[in-house]
Design an enzyme around this catalytic site. Structure first.
Site, PDB file in Angstrom:
ATOM      1  CE  LYS A  71      -2.180   1.512   3.565  1.00 52.26           C
ATOM      2  NZ  LYS A  71      -3.290   1.449   4.543  1.00 52.26           N
ATOM      3  CD  GLN A 143     -11.650   3.173  10.943  1.00 51.75           C
ATOM      4  OE1 GLN A 143     -12.086   2.261  11.383  1.00 51.75           O
ATOM      5  NE2 GLN A 143     -11.234   3.618   9.734  1.00 51.75           N
ATOM      6  CG  ASP A 164     -17.481  14.462  16.299  1.00 49.70           C
ATOM      7  OD1 ASP A 164     -16.354  13.588  15.839  1.00 49.70           O
ATOM      8  OD2 ASP A 164     -17.115  15.821  15.972  1.00 49.70           O
ATOM      9  CB  ALA A 222      -2.474   7.488  18.548  1.00 45.34           C
ATOM     10  CE  LYS A 227      -2.188  12.344  14.349  1.00 45.39           C
ATOM     11  NZ  LYS A 227      -2.702  11.815  13.152  1.00 45.39           N
TER      12      LYS A 227
END
Length: 328
Positions: A71, A143, A164, A222, A227
């Site tokens: 990928k 996601q 969110d 992360a 992150k």
């Protein structure tokens, strides 16, 4: 033989989430047996373009199937504003290990969403309570959809709590899944108190500071140094399972507390491949919080590509083209 070209719609149409989960689980098992090859992810850093490229190759011998691929994926955060392009774009080259023929060239962005959800489902299968019926989603981006669909394949999810900052993102997710689940908006603490919680945000300061007494956490956000979604105290007290030692300590959920010395080898219970293979225990009686630190592995991409390619060939999806010449 020609190469099959599969665009995002083709990939989605050819991917049963249940089949992808099983293939990704098989890839982890093969990895535990030593039947994979997965060189370290390589980077080309392009600060002049505020981005980078990443190359992720792998080979799998799963016993009843064999596959190889690579990928090629980027991360260019300025793309949406500057060029009206996605931040992340991926392309998967899926090859026949026996002949090296490129069997397929497929959209790697959709593939990544699928295999990331599948990895969380495999971890949930081994680490969450069998009677888990509630799922928390911290982050309502694209996601989160894959997280819900995948986790619901391995646990009887009934209630979904979504947290969110963007109310429109929550509304879109609720509208899509309202008929299948009891989807409600909640705080991060409420989402994290569910039986299973998946976190998919890019934050650099922990936002999940407490979880339920027996919650399983899929820490998916992360993917780079710095992150950090989950509070150090939660990680330190949990049964901690990672997907890859080098990647997780460098750029996974544990990378910040690891670099600061707050976590070390003694805090890691196992890699997921060891759990799948039965070499290390998954959830046991008496376990409290479990955490899966996911950075994403090339074997997951190859496993998902295998499912997509085989199904596409069976159903006639995609476009054949002559990528390889006939001259020898």
């Amino acid at each position: 033989m020609e190469t099959l070209l599969l665009d995002p719609a083709d990939v989605t149409e050819s991917a049963s989430m249940a089949a992808v989960i099983d293939a990704v689980e098989g890839a982890f098992a093969a990895d535990a047996r030593g039947d994979t090859q997965m060189p370290a992810k390589s980077y080309i850093d392009l600060p002049q373009h505020d981005g980078d490229f990443r190359s992720m190759p792998a080979y799998i011998d799963a016993g009843d199937w064999e596959a190889a691929g690579v990928k090629w994926v980027n991360s260019h955060p300025g793309n949406p504003d500057r060029h009206d392009l996605p931040t992340v774009m991926g392309t998967m080259i899926y090859s026949d290990p026996a002949t090296a023929l490129p069997l397929a060239l497929m959209d790697g962005t959709s593939l990544t969403r699928l295999r990331t959800g599948a990895a969380a489902a495999v971890a949930t299968r081994y680490l969450a309570r069998e009677d888990a019926t509630s799922l928390g989603l911290v982050g309502a981006g694209i996601q989160s959809y894959s997280q819900l669909e995948a986790v619901a394949e391995v646990r009887p999810i009934e209630r979904v709590v979504v947290a969110d900052r963007d109310p429109d993102a929550i509304a879109a997710l609720r509208e899509r899944y309202a008929e299948a689940y009891d989807v409600r908006e909640g705080s991060i603490d409420e989402a994290a108190a569910c039986d299973v919680v998946s976190t998919t945000t890019p934050v650099r300061e922990p936002i999940v500071t407490s979880v339920g007494e027996h919650t399983h956490v899929n820490a998916m956000g992360a993917d780079a140094e710095g992150k950090h979604e989950i509070a150090d105290s939660v990680l330190a007290d949990a049964k901690l399972v990672i997907d890859d030692y080098d990647q997780c300590t460098h750029s996974g959920e544990i990378n910040v507390p690891w670099s600061e010395g707050a976590l070390d080898d003694g805090d890691i219970h196992a890699e997921l491949a060891e759990v799948v293979a039965g070499e290390k225990a998954g959830r046991e009686d008496g376990d409290g919080v479990t955490v899966f630190d996911s950075t994403g592995l090339a074997i997951q991409d190859v496993a998902a590509a295998h499912v997509v390619y085989e199904r596409a060939r069976e159903t006639g999806v995609g476009t054949d083209f002559a990528l390889v010449g006939t001259d020898t």
